[in-house]
Design a protein around this motif. Structure first.
Motif, short mmCIF file in Angstrom:
data_model
loop_
_atom_site.label_atom_id
_atom_site.label_comp_id
_atom_site.label_asym_id
_atom_site.label_seq_id
_atom_site.Cartn_x
_atom_site.Cartn_y
_atom_site.Cartn_z
N VAL A 29 0.86 -1.18 0.00
CA VAL A 29 0.00 0.00 0.00
C VAL A 29 0.89 1.23 0.00
O VAL A 29 1.85 1.31 0.77
CB VAL A 29 -0.93 0.03 1.23
N PHE A 30 0.55 2.18 -0.88
CA PHE A 30 1.25 3.45 -0.96
C PHE A 30 0.26 4.53 -0.54
O PHE A 30 -0.77 4.71 -1.19
CB PHE A 30 1.73 3.72 -2.39
N ASP A 31 0.57 5.26 0.54
CA ASP A 31 -0.33 6.30 1.03
C ASP A 31 0.48 7.37 1.75
O ASP A 31 1.37 7.04 2.56
CB ASP A 31 -1.37 5.70 1.98
N GLU A 32 0.18 8.61 1.50
CA GLU A 32 0.82 9.75 2.16
C GLU A 32 2.35 9.67 2.11
O GLU A 32 3.02 9.94 3.10
CB GLU A 32 0.33 9.89 3.60
N GLY A 33 2.89 9.25 0.98
CA GLY A 33 4.33 9.18 0.81
C GLY A 33 5.01 8.02 1.50
O GLY A 33 6.24 7.94 1.54
N LYS A 34 4.24 7.11 2.06
CA LYS A 34 4.80 5.95 2.77
C LYS A 34 4.36 4.66 2.10
O LYS A 34 3.30 4.60 1.48
CB LYS A 34 4.37 5.94 4.23
N THR A 35 5.19 3.63 2.24
CA THR A 35 4.91 2.31 1.69
C THR A 35 4.70 1.34 2.84
O THR A 35 5.49 1.32 3.79
CB THR A 35 6.08 1.83 0.80
N HIS A 36 3.66 0.54 2.74
CA HIS A 36 3.34 -0.46 3.76
C HIS A 36 3.35 -1.82 3.07
O HIS A 36 2.58 -2.06 2.13
CB HIS A 36 1.97 -0.16 4.38
N ASN A 37 4.23 -2.71 3.53
CA ASN A 37 4.46 -4.00 2.88
C ASN A 37 3.90 -5.15 3.70
O ASN A 37 4.23 -5.27 4.89
CB ASN A 37 5.97 -4.24 2.69
N GLY A 38 3.08 -5.97 3.07
CA GLY A 38 2.57 -7.18 3.73
C GLY A 38 1.33 -6.90 4.55
O GLY A 38 1.06 -5.79 4.99
N ARG A 39 0.56 -7.96 4.72
CA ARG A 39 -0.74 -7.85 5.38
C ARG A 39 -0.65 -7.31 6.81
O ARG A 39 -1.46 -6.48 7.21
CB ARG A 39 -1.42 -9.22 5.37
N LYS A 40 0.33 -7.74 7.58
CA LYS A 40 0.45 -7.29 8.98
C LYS A 40 0.76 -5.80 9.05
O LYS A 40 0.17 -5.07 9.86
CB LYS A 40 1.51 -8.11 9.72
N GLU A 41 1.67 -5.33 8.20
CA GLU A 41 2.00 -3.91 8.17
C GLU A 41 0.80 -3.08 7.72
O GLU A 41 0.56 -1.99 8.24
CB GLU A 41 3.19 -3.68 7.23
N ILE A 42 0.05 -3.61 6.77
CA ILE A 42 -1.16 -2.93 6.30
C ILE A 42 -2.18 -2.84 7.43
O ILE A 42 -2.80 -1.80 7.64
CB ILE A 42 -1.74 -3.64 5.05
N GLU A 43 -2.34 -3.92 8.18
CA GLU A 43 -3.26 -3.90 9.32
C GLU A 43 -2.84 -2.85 10.35
O GLU A 43 -3.68 -2.09 10.86
CB GLU A 43 -3.31 -5.28 9.98
N ASN A 44 -1.54 -2.78 10.66
CA ASN A 44 -1.05 -1.78 11.62
C ASN A 44 -1.28 -0.36 11.11
O ASN A 44 -1.68 0.53 11.86
CB ASN A 44 0.43 -2.01 11.92
N TRP A 45 -1.02 -0.14 9.81
CA TRP A 45 -1.20 1.18 9.21
C TRP A 45 -2.66 1.62 9.29
O TRP A 45 -2.96 2.74 9.71
CB TRP A 45 -0.72 1.15 7.75
#
Length: 104
Positions: free
Chosen positions: A32-48
């Motif tokens: 996921v790319f949002d607000e200039g940051k990248t979130h990799n993998g399902r767990k990181e996406i959940e935390n984000w």
């Protein structure tokens, strides 16, 4: 509007602030790319999304879908400057789940 099932699920889980169910709309290796940051993998996406839900309490209402562009424009309402805002969600899908999401 005839959205892909996984996008409908994503909208519903977002509007219910269900971070766990939201993350399950993505593949294990999604990005996921949002607000200039990248979130990799399902767990990181959940935390984000959990942190974003806590901070912004944002809900989304799809207003336009392009199957050829794989984009959804949505009105997003929450506790953030400029709310409500119309954002574009660009998707890539893999086996019925989201592999990539860019929010602009």
């Amino acid at each position: 509007m005839n959205l892909p099932a996984v996008v409908t699920a994503l909208v519903n889980t977002q509007n219910n602030f269900d971070s766990v169910a939201f993350a399950k709309c993505f593949t294990e290796t999604a990005v996921v790319f949002d607000e200039g940051k990248t979130h990799n993998g399902r767990k990181e996406i959940e935390n984000w999304i959990s942190k974003a839900n806590e901070e912004y309490q944002a809900t989304m209402k799809p207003i336009e879908y392009s199957e050829t562009e794989q984009t959804v424009k949505a009105e997003v309402l929450g506790n953030f400057p400029g709310s409500p805002a119309v954002l574009t969600y660009r998707y890539e899908f893999e086996e019925g789940l989201i592999q990539s999401l860019q929010i602009v």
